[in-house]
Design an enzyme around this catalytic site. Sequence first.
Site, PDB file in Angstrom:
ATOM      1  N   TYR A 150       0.990  -1.095   0.021  1.00 24.19           N
ATOM      2  CA  TYR A 150      -0.162  -0.033   0.039  1.00 24.19           C
ATOM      3  C   TYR A 150       0.763   1.351  -0.028  1.00 24.19           C
ATOM      4  CZ  TYR A 150      -3.873  -3.278   1.065  1.00 24.19           C
ATOM      5  OH  TYR A 150      -4.328  -4.272   1.157  1.00 24.19           O
ATOM      6  N   SER A 151       0.451   2.246  -0.800  1.00 25.64           N
ATOM      7  CA  SER A 151       1.315   3.361  -0.867  1.00 25.64           C
ATOM      8  C   SER A 151       0.916   4.277   0.541  1.00 25.64           C
ATOM      9  CB  SER A 151       0.981   4.527  -1.825  1.00 25.64           C
ATOM     10  OG  SER A 151       0.990   3.641  -3.152  1.00 25.64           O
ATOM     11  N   CYS A 173      -0.342   7.619 -10.939  1.00 25.12           N
ATOM     12  CA  CYS A 173      -0.615   6.505  -9.974  1.00 25.12           C
ATOM     13  C   CYS A 173      -2.271   5.899  -9.778  1.00 25.12           C
ATOM     14  CB  CYS A 173      -0.268   6.839  -8.371  1.00 25.12           C
ATOM     15  SG  CYS A 173      -0.348   5.279  -7.477  1.00 25.12           S
ATOM     16  N   GLU A 219       3.232   4.802 -11.270  1.00 20.91           N
ATOM     17  CA  GLU A 219       3.001   3.616 -10.744  1.00 20.91           C
ATOM     18  C   GLU A 219       1.474   3.302 -10.677  1.00 20.91           C
ATOM     19  OE1 GLU A 219       5.618   3.460  -7.149  1.00 20.91           O
ATOM     20  OE2 GLU A 219       3.688   3.453  -5.736  1.00 20.91           O
ATOM     21  N   TYR A 251      -1.363  -0.219 -11.404  1.00 22.62           N
ATOM     22  CA  TYR A 251      -1.408  -1.683 -11.077  1.00 22.62           C
ATOM     23  C   TYR A 251      -2.646  -1.981 -11.750  1.00 22.62           C
ATOM     24  CZ  TYR A 251       1.736  -0.643  -7.238  1.00 22.62           C
ATOM     25  OH  TYR A 251       2.774  -0.070  -6.435  1.00 22.62           O
TER      26      TYR A 251
HETATM   27  P1  NAP Z   1     -11.666   2.624 -10.049  1.00 23.82           P
HETATM   28  O1  NAP Z   1     -12.611   3.255  -8.777  1.00 23.82           O
HETATM   29  O2  NAP Z   1     -11.784   1.567 -10.432  1.00 23.82           O
HETATM   30  O3  NAP Z   1     -11.516   3.801 -11.123  1.00 23.82           O
HETATM   31  C1  NAP Z   1     -11.218   5.066 -10.860  1.00 23.82           C
HETATM   32  C2  NAP Z   1     -11.428   5.805 -11.997  1.00 23.82           C
HETATM   33  O4  NAP Z   1     -10.797   5.474 -13.145  1.00 23.82           O
HETATM   34  C3  NAP Z   1     -12.738   5.663 -12.558  1.00 23.82           C
HETATM   35  O5  NAP Z   1     -13.411   6.878 -12.946  1.00 23.82           O
HETATM   36  C4  NAP Z   1     -12.801   4.655 -13.787  1.00 23.82           C
HETATM   37  O6  NAP Z   1     -13.671   4.963 -14.900  1.00 23.82           O
HETATM   38  C5  NAP Z   1     -11.589   5.536 -14.229  1.00 23.82           C
HETATM   39  N1  NAP Z   1     -10.868   4.460 -15.438  1.00 23.82           N
HETATM   40  C6  NAP Z   1     -11.036   3.339 -15.787  1.00 23.82           C
HETATM   41  N2  NAP Z   1     -10.317   2.871 -16.746  1.00 23.82           N
HETATM   42  C7  NAP Z   1      -9.561   4.247 -17.110  1.00 23.82           C
HETATM   43  C8  NAP Z   1      -8.532   4.485 -18.223  1.00 23.82           C
HETATM   44  N3  NAP Z   1      -8.225   3.619 -19.079  1.00 23.82           N
HETATM   45  N4  NAP Z   1      -7.908   5.672 -18.072  1.00 23.82           N
HETATM   46  C9  NAP Z   1      -8.463   6.731 -17.215  1.00 23.82           C
HETATM   47  N5  NAP Z   1      -9.147   6.190 -16.181  1.00 23.82           N
HETATM   48  C10 NAP Z   1      -9.891   5.033 -16.142  1.00 23.82           C
HETATM   49  O7  NAP Z   1     -10.191   2.663  -9.028  1.00 23.82           O
HETATM   50  P2  NAP Z   1      -9.726   1.981  -7.893  1.00 23.82           P
HETATM   51  O8  NAP Z   1     -10.461   0.846  -7.796  1.00 23.82           O
HETATM   52  O9  NAP Z   1      -9.734   2.858  -6.556  1.00 23.82           O
HETATM   53  O10 NAP Z   1      -8.453   1.609  -8.441  1.00 23.82           O
HETATM   54  C11 NAP Z   1      -7.220   2.488  -8.261  1.00 23.82           C
HETATM   55  C12 NAP Z   1      -6.014   1.581  -8.601  1.00 23.82           C
HETATM   56  O11 NAP Z   1      -4.850   2.220  -7.828  1.00 23.82           O
HETATM   57  C13 NAP Z   1      -6.078   0.151  -8.384  1.00 23.82           C
HETATM   58  O12 NAP Z   1      -5.460  -0.434  -9.246  1.00 23.82           O
HETATM   59  C14 NAP Z   1      -4.843  -0.176  -7.122  1.00 23.82           C
HETATM   60  O13 NAP Z   1      -4.270  -1.270  -7.422  1.00 23.82           O
HETATM   61  C15 NAP Z   1      -4.040   1.344  -7.685  1.00 23.82           C
HETATM   62  N6  NAP Z   1      -3.284   1.742  -6.315  1.00 23.82           N
HETATM   63  C16 NAP Z   1      -3.718   1.715  -5.077  1.00 23.82           C
HETATM   64  C17 NAP Z   1      -2.727   2.234  -4.251  1.00 23.82           C
HETATM   65  C18 NAP Z   1      -3.191   2.232  -2.686  1.00 23.82           C
HETATM   66  O14 NAP Z   1      -2.161   2.416  -1.963  1.00 23.82           O
HETATM   67  N7  NAP Z   1      -4.321   1.559  -2.373  1.00 23.82           N
HETATM   68  C19 NAP Z   1      -1.516   2.920  -4.517  1.00 23.82           C
HETATM   69  C20 NAP Z   1      -1.126   2.624  -5.723  1.00 23.82           C
HETATM   70  C21 NAP Z   1      -2.055   2.261  -6.915  1.00 23.82           C
HETATM   71  P3  NAP Z   1     -14.848   3.696 -15.176  1.00 23.82           P
HETATM   72  O15 NAP Z   1     -14.729   2.532 -14.183  1.00 23.82           O
HETATM   73  O16 NAP Z   1     -15.984   4.625 -15.018  1.00 23.82           O
HETATM   74  O17 NAP Z   1     -14.570   3.439 -16.627  1.00 23.82           O
END
Ligand code: NAP
Length: 422
Positions: free
Chosen positions: A211-212, A380, A420, A422
């Site tokens: 986790y970040s 990210c 970064e 995922y």
């Molecule tokens: P999400 O709610 O699934 O999506 C966030 C937004 O991104 C939604 O509006 C989604 O739109 C949009 N999106 C989908 N495809 C896209 C594309 N090709 N280009 C631009 N935007 C797009 O996001 P989440 O579930 O929070 O996921 C966040 C990501 O960050 C995960 O993959 C996670 O592993 C990663 N992450 C997490 C951490 C942490 O510390 N927790 C750190 C670094 C990275 P629609 O769904 O409406 O298409």
Amino acid sequence: MNALAPAKILKQHLIDPEICIRCNTCEETCPVDAISHDSNNYVVDASICNHCMACVPPCPTGAIDNWIKVLADKAYPLEDQFAWEALPAEQADIDAGTNEETIEDTSAAADESASSQDGFGLDGVPSTGAGSRIAPKSAAHPYVNLYTHKNPVTATVVGNYRVTGDATDSDIRHIVLDFASTSFPILEGQSIGILPPGADSSGRPYHARQYSIASPRDGERPRYNNLSITVKRVTNDYDGNPAQGICSNYLCDLKKNDTVQVIGPFGNTFLMPNHADANIIMICTGTGSAPMRAMTERCRRLSKEMAFTGRLMLFFGARTQRELPYFGPLMSLPQNFIDINLALSREHGRPKRYVQDLIKERADDVFSLLESDNTCIYVCGLKGMEEGVLEALEHAARQGGKSWPEVHARLKTQGRLHVETY
Ligand code: NAP
């Protein structure tokens, strides 16, 4: 008398199972599909790996950066690597020095690997992926791997707050962990690993999840030895079928005073610049906002003492306003402190917007920041956004009359573009 043919010695590329947090980054990065995994370990096929090093910089822990001399015909097979709990020692016949050595090393991998974990502030270092392999020049020195699977640190939960609206199924939590008197030095942009309790179906303890860090270096609360992470409760698998994420549900259900096992910190390139007039462009989706919160809060604290005078520009994507983590606190930041651009993709009655759409709309402002050597860019979140974001940055550069390949190369070699996903 016939001379013995010299034994061929190979520097075999291996992944340290004790440090690896099984984030899949290496497997996704490897351009020749030499890396694979089972439920236990990530492994490298010696007959395919060409030591190209593409996988080394993105690895958050450095577990990927291991090279052991072996006799070429005795390279460790995949079956052995899948079963390891620790890296083996160098092979005995090589230790004994009974063979003439012909080092069969097809690239500068070994030399490069030695510098890849601590190569900060180097200029002119090429990058393999979309982002830089080095930290910004002025970044502070990060500490990494202070605590591992073998010696995790115990942290106490001092807060667990929901940061998404009530009227949504998206349960995203801001979790604050306190380290009491144990030293756990971190920088914005680094991450930690959490060891969830319990074991998988074959009885092996669950491996760590990454986790970040969402808080600045001086603590979630200034001068406290604590930090925060942003965790989304996973209730579906990638195909949308119901599935309970092991670590995310464990974390989201934690109560105040519960304890967790933590390893890390990890990450030595996705770090913020450390000079007062730096500009930062932050592009994130969902929980990818965690490091952006850390950097923003660092700048906010510094700006109170005029120790930060640069510009902050944020592009933040979420499905709806209710699902956008930290919406309330974000909106209370002064407009002259941070330029906020929200891309909502499923807000009723509004057109679907992605972060890359907004970057294109703000191309002139993005370009004028890109032009300054003081500007660093951080991306990210979802893997899927990477391509669109790079296209949007290319669009901004072209609007400004610049060649994107040149701008992109300069950003990477100067440690100014960090990705970064995922
Ligand atoms: P999400 O709610 O699934 O999506 C966030 C937004 O991104 C939604 O509006 C989604 O739109 C949009 N999106 C989908 N495809 C896209 C594309 N090709 N280009 C631009 N935007 C797009 O996001 P989440 O579930 O929070 O996921 C966040 C990501 O960050 C995960 O993959 C996670 O592993 C990663 N992450 C997490 C951490 C942490 O510390 N927790 C750190 C670094 C990275 P629609 O769904 O409406 O298409």
